[in-house]
Design a protein around this motif. Structure first.
Motif, PDB file in Angstrom:
ATOM      1  N   MET A   1     -15.778 -74.417   7.276  1.00 28.60           N
ATOM      2  CA  MET A   1     -14.587 -75.237   7.497  1.00 28.60           C
ATOM      3  C   MET A   1     -14.883 -76.694   7.130  1.00 28.60           C
ATOM      4  O   MET A   1     -14.920 -77.563   8.001  1.00 28.60           O
ATOM      5  CB  MET A   1     -14.140 -75.137   8.958  1.00 28.60           C
ATOM      6  N   PRO A   2     -15.100 -76.991   5.843  1.00 31.09           N
ATOM      7  CA  PRO A   2     -15.487 -78.356   5.462  1.00 31.09           C
ATOM      8  C   PRO A   2     -14.444 -79.410   5.814  1.00 31.09           C
ATOM      9  O   PRO A   2     -14.798 -80.552   6.138  1.00 31.09           O
ATOM     10  CB  PRO A   2     -15.716 -78.269   3.952  1.00 31.09           C
ATOM     11  N   ASP A   3     -13.166 -79.063   5.774  1.00 33.59           N
ATOM     12  CA  ASP A   3     -12.140 -80.044   6.131  1.00 33.59           C
ATOM     13  C   ASP A   3     -12.216 -80.407   7.608  1.00 33.59           C
ATOM     14  O   ASP A   3     -12.075 -81.576   7.984  1.00 33.59           O
ATOM     15  CB  ASP A   3     -10.742 -79.528   5.787  1.00 33.59           C
ATOM     16  N   ALA A   4     -12.452 -79.408   8.460  1.00 34.06           N
ATOM     17  CA  ALA A   4     -12.586 -79.667   9.897  1.00 34.06           C
ATOM     18  C   ALA A   4     -13.828 -80.514  10.167  1.00 34.06           C
ATOM     19  O   ALA A   4     -13.780 -81.482  10.931  1.00 34.06           O
ATOM     20  CB  ALA A   4     -12.655 -78.351  10.670  1.00 34.06           C
ATOM     21  N   ILE A   5     -14.931 -80.178   9.520  1.00 31.11           N
ATOM     22  CA  ILE A   5     -16.172 -80.941   9.706  1.00 31.11           C
ATOM     23  C   ILE A   5     -15.958 -82.394   9.282  1.00 31.11           C
ATOM     24  O   ILE A   5     -16.344 -83.328   9.990  1.00 31.11           O
ATOM     25  CB  ILE A   5     -17.328 -80.276   8.932  1.00 31.11           C
ATOM     26  N   ALA A   6     -15.279 -82.598   8.152  1.00 33.91           N
ATOM     27  CA  ALA A   6     -15.000 -83.960   7.679  1.00 33.91           C
ATOM     28  C   ALA A   6     -14.093 -84.704   8.662  1.00 33.91           C
ATOM     29  O   ALA A   6     -14.302 -85.893   8.926  1.00 33.91           O
ATOM     30  CB  ALA A   6     -14.363 -83.911   6.299  1.00 33.91           C
ATOM     31  N   LEU A   7     -13.108 -84.014   9.214  1.00 36.63           N
ATOM     32  CA  LEU A   7     -12.207 -84.623  10.197  1.00 36.63           C
ATOM     33  C   LEU A   7     -12.990 -85.134  11.401  1.00 36.63           C
ATOM     34  O   LEU A   7     -12.815 -86.280  11.828  1.00 36.63           O
ATOM     35  CB  LEU A   7     -11.161 -83.610  10.656  1.00 36.63           C
ATOM     36  N   TYR A   8     -13.846 -84.289  11.945  1.00 40.00           N
ATOM     37  CA  TYR A   8     -14.593 -84.681  13.148  1.00 40.00           C
ATOM     38  C   TYR A   8     -15.549 -85.829  12.849  1.00 40.00           C
ATOM     39  O   TYR A   8     -15.628 -86.785  13.614  1.00 40.00           O
ATOM     40  CB  TYR A   8     -15.311 -83.475  13.753  1.00 40.00           C
ATOM     41  N   LYS A   9     -16.243 -85.766  11.728  1.00 42.99           N
ATOM     42  CA  LYS A   9     -17.153 -86.861  11.362  1.00 42.99           C
ATOM     43  C   LYS A   9     -16.387 -88.161  11.166  1.00 42.99           C
ATOM     44  O   LYS A   9     -16.820 -89.226  11.606  1.00 42.99           O
ATOM     45  CB  LYS A   9     -17.942 -86.502  10.104  1.00 42.99           C
TER      46      LYS A   9
END
Length: 84
Positions: A48-56
């Protein structure tokens, strides 16, 4: 308890990219701080790269997998200290 866990955050694909997820996350953090929590934690999948980017982007940092996610190689866990 001093930790609040974010579960099952989802924005429909047609509404993504408009800042909704960041706004929801910010409101959850504000609410958690008002209730006396000191940190938020969450889990997402490594696919889930978009979710990971969102959290970061929102100030979350990688933490060791916790609870039911311990030992799950596809799980990625994040945490954030709340401003109180």
């Amino acid at each position: 308890p001093d930790t609040m866990e974010v579960k099952r955050m989802f924005v429909p694909p047609a509404l993504r990219g408009k800042g909704l997820a960041s706004a929801v996350l910010s409101e959850l953090e504000t609410w958690a701080a008002e209730l006396g929590y000191q940190q938020c934690i969450l889990e997402t999948g490594d696919t889930m790269p978009d979710a990971i980017a969102l959290y970061k982007k929102n100030g979350y940092h990688s933490i060791p997998n916790y609870g039911q996610y311990e030992g799950v190689k596809s799980s990625v866990c994040f945490g954030k200290q709340l401003k109180g």
